[in-house]
Scaffold this active site. Structure first.
Site, PDB file in Angstrom:
ATOM      1  N   SER A 273       0.792  -1.236   0.000  1.00 63.38           N
ATOM      2  CA  SER A 273       0.000   0.000   0.000  1.00 63.38           C
ATOM      3  C   SER A 273       0.818   1.276   0.000  1.00 63.38           C
ATOM      4  CB  SER A 273      -0.946   0.009   1.207  1.00 63.38           C
ATOM      5  OG  SER A 273      -2.046  -0.848   0.970  1.00 63.38           O
TER       6      SER A 273
ATOM      7  N   LYS B 291      -0.033   3.715  -2.678  1.00 64.03           N
ATOM      8  CA  LYS B 291      -1.088   4.726  -2.616  1.00 64.03           C
ATOM      9  C   LYS B 291      -0.531   6.137  -2.525  1.00 64.03           C
ATOM     10  CE  LYS B 291      -4.762   1.785  -0.691  1.00 64.03           C
ATOM     11  NZ  LYS B 291      -4.118   0.519  -0.313  1.00 64.03           N
TER      12      LYS B 291
ATOM     13  N   SER C  98      -6.103   3.738   4.325  1.00 59.57           N
ATOM     14  CA  SER C  98      -5.627   2.933   3.194  1.00 59.57           C
ATOM     15  C   SER C  98      -6.772   2.185   2.518  1.00 59.57           C
ATOM     16  CB  SER C  98      -4.555   1.931   3.659  1.00 59.57           C
ATOM     17  OG  SER C  98      -3.779   1.468   2.586  1.00 59.57           O
TER      18      SER C  98
END
Length: 450
Positions: free
Chosen positions: A64, A67, A128
Site C-alpha cells: 500500500s 497509494k 488505506s
C-alpha cells in the site's frame, strides 16, 4: 576562455582550503549504523540529500505504499483544477464489490450513495481504503487502466527512474492483482502480479509528494476519523501509521506518511518526521512485523536527527580571498566586485565540517578571450556560482539530480559597469601603446649598462 576559467576554479579551491585551515582531509570511517530492514533509506526532506542507504536499488513489492502515487495524482488534479474536493465521485459496480471485501482495508461504498473527493481521499490517506483508491482513479482518468498508465508516466516525470527497472505500477492500491476485477486489470498483467519499487524510487515519490503538496501531511497526520458518521455505513478509521504521536508506537515528531503489507512485500513503511525545523523521510521494506517496521523507522529517524544538521559554510556577500573582483573589458571601470548573493548552508554529519570545500564556477559566455567580463554589466547579475565539494568516503548523493542545487549558491556582481565611450577606449589604447614603447626602451637601456 575555458582555460582561464579553469585557473580561477583551481585557485578558488585553494583559497577555501586556506579559509578552512586544512590542506589534507582526515580519514573518515564509514558509519557503523545499520538497520534490520532488508532495504532502507533516509534523506533530508528539504535538500533531498541521502543520509543513509542500504540495498536501495533492489526492486521489491511495495504493497500500500503504492497509494502515495494515487495521493500525488489526486492532489495534482485538485491543484490544477481538474477535480474539486466537493465533487461527487461515481461508484462503479466493480469498485463497490472490492470495497465490500472485509478482508481488506476498506470503507463500505454503494453505487447509489454520494461520496465527495474529500471523503474518499481521507479514507485513502488515513485508512488505506482500497475501493476508495480505485474510485478516485476512475474519476481522474476516466478508466482504471488509464490511471495505471498515468501512474507510470508520472513516476518517470518526477524522477523515480525507469519503468520496469526502478518501479512498476499495475494497480492503484498495491494489493496483489487478484483483488482487481479482471475487467479492470491493466493490460498484460496477471492476478499474481504486484506493484514494485526500489527504496530509492519510494523515497523519491515521498520527497516529491511532501515538497510539491505539503498539504498531504494535514490528512496523513490524522490519527483516527469516522467515515460517513451517522449513517449505517459509518466506520472508525484508525490510521495504520502507528508512529503518530497518539498511537501505539507514537514518536512525537511523526506526521506521515504510508504503511504497506502483503505476504510478498512484508511490512513496509515510508515515514516522515520533523524535529527542530529539520524534516527527514525514511523508507523501510521487507521487515517481519508491524513493530519492527516502526522500530527500525524510529532508529533511522533518531540517527538522522542526532547526527546531521544544517550548517552554514559561507554567509551572504562572501568573497573569496584574491578573487574579490573580476577584470572588465571596455568598461568605465576596469574591474568589478563579486560576492555570493545568499548564504550557503549544507546538511552535514556532525564533526565533518573540515571535509567540505568550495569551487568557484564562472559563466564563460560572459567573458572575452582574455578572461575579462564584457561591459556593460548590471549590479546583481549572476556571473557564476559557488559549489560545495565533499571529501569524505560516505556517498551522500541526492534523491533527484536537481536537489544537488541546494549545495551551490549564485555569485553576482556588486556594482554595475557601463561601457566606456570611444574616447576613453582610444586614450587607453594610446596609453597602452606608449607604455609598451617605454618598457621596450627601458629594457634596451638596461641591456646596454648591464
Amino acid at each position: 576562455m575555458r582555460k582561464n576559467i579553469s585557473k580561477i576554479v583551481i585557485a578558488s579551491f585553494l583559497s577555501v582550503l586556506l579559509l578552512m585551515s586544512t590542506f589534507s582531509f582526515p580519514v573518515q570511517t564509514k558509519a557503523n549504523f545499520d538497520t534490520n530492514a532488508y532495504n532502507s533509506i533516509m534523506l533530508d526532506a528539504e535538500t533531498g540529500k541521502i543520509l543513509f542507504q542500504k540495498n536501495i536499488d533492489i526492486l521489491l513489492p511495495i504493497a500500500s505504499m503504492s497509494k502515495m502515487m494515487s495521493e500525488y495524482l489526486v492532489l495534482e488534479a485538485i491543484n490544477t483544477g481538474k477535480i474539486r474536493w466537493d465533487q461527487i465521485v461515481p461508484i462503479s459496480t466493480e469498485v463497490a464489490a472490492v470495497s465490500h471485501n472485509t478482508s481488506l482495508s476498506n470503507v463500505h461504498l454503494r453505487i447509489d450513495e454520494q461520496y465527495t473527493v474529500k471523503e474518499l481521499y481521507e479514507s485513502v490517506a488515513i485508512y488505506s481504503a482500497n475501493g476508495a483508491t480505485m474510485a478516485l482513479a476512475e474519476l481522474i482518468s476516466g478508466s482504471y487502466p488509464q490511471f495505471i498508465k498515468l501512474m507510470n508516466e508520472t513516476a518517470v516525470r518526477i524522477g523515480m527512474g525507469l519503468e520496469g527497472q526502478d518501479f512498476k505500477f499495475i494497480n492503484s492500491t498495491g494489493l496483489p492483482n487478484k483483488y482487481v476485477p479482471e475487467s479492470m486489470r491493466f493490460s498484460g498483467t496477471s492476478e499474481i502480479d504486484e506493484n514494485l519499487m526500489t527504496a530509492r524510487a519510494t523515497a523519491t515519490l515521498a520527497y516529491q509528494l511532501i515538497n510539491n503538496y505539503p498539504e498531504v501531511l494535514e490528512t496523513a497526520s490524522i490519527p483516527r476519523k469516522v467515515f460517513k458518521e451517522g449513517s449505517t455505513d459509518q466506520i472508525r478509521m484508525d490510521n495504520w501509521n502507528w508512529m503518530l504521536p497518539e498511537l501505539v508506537y507514537g514518536f512525537e515528531y511523526t506526521d506521515g506518511l504510508k504503511t504497506g503489507f502483503t505476504n510478498a512485500a512484508g511490512y513496509c513503511f515510508t515515514g516522515t518526521a520533523k524535529k527542530d525545523g529539520q524534516r527527514v523521510i525514511s523508507v523501510v521494506m521487507k521487515t517481519e512485523s508491524p513493530q519492527q517496521r516502526f522500530d527500525e523507522t524510529k532508529r533511522l529517524m533518531d540517527y538522522g536527527f542526532n547526527n546531521f544538521a544544517i550548517q552554514q559554510l559561507i554567509p551572504a556577500g562572501f568573497q573569496l580571498e584574491d578573487f574579490e573582483s573580476l577584470p572588465v573589458s571596455k568598461g568605465k571601470e576596469r574591474e568589478v566586485g563579486i560576492s555570493t548573493s545568499e548564504a550557503l548552508s549544507v546538511m552535514m554529519k556532525n564533526g565533518e565540517e573540515e571535509l567540505y570545500s568550495l569551487d568557484l564556477i564562472l559563466d564563460e559566455s560572459l567573458f572575452d578571450e582574455e578572461g575579462k567580463l564584457i561591459a556593460p554589466i548590471e549590479k546583481g547579475q549572476q556571473v557564476g556560482y559557488m559549489k560545495v565539494n565533499y571529501h569524505g568516503d560516505v556517498n551522500h548523493e541526492f534523491i533527484v539530480p536537481e536537489a544537488a542545487l541546494s549545495e551551490q549558491v549564485p555569485v553576482v556582481l556588486n556594482e554595475s559597469v557601463e561601457k566606456a565611450g570611444w574616447f576613453s577606449l582610444t586614450m587607453r589604447a594610446i596609453g597602452g601603446f606608449f607604455s609598451g614603447i617605454w618598457t621596450s626602451v627601458a629594457n634596451t637601456v638596461k641591456g646596454i649598462f648591464s
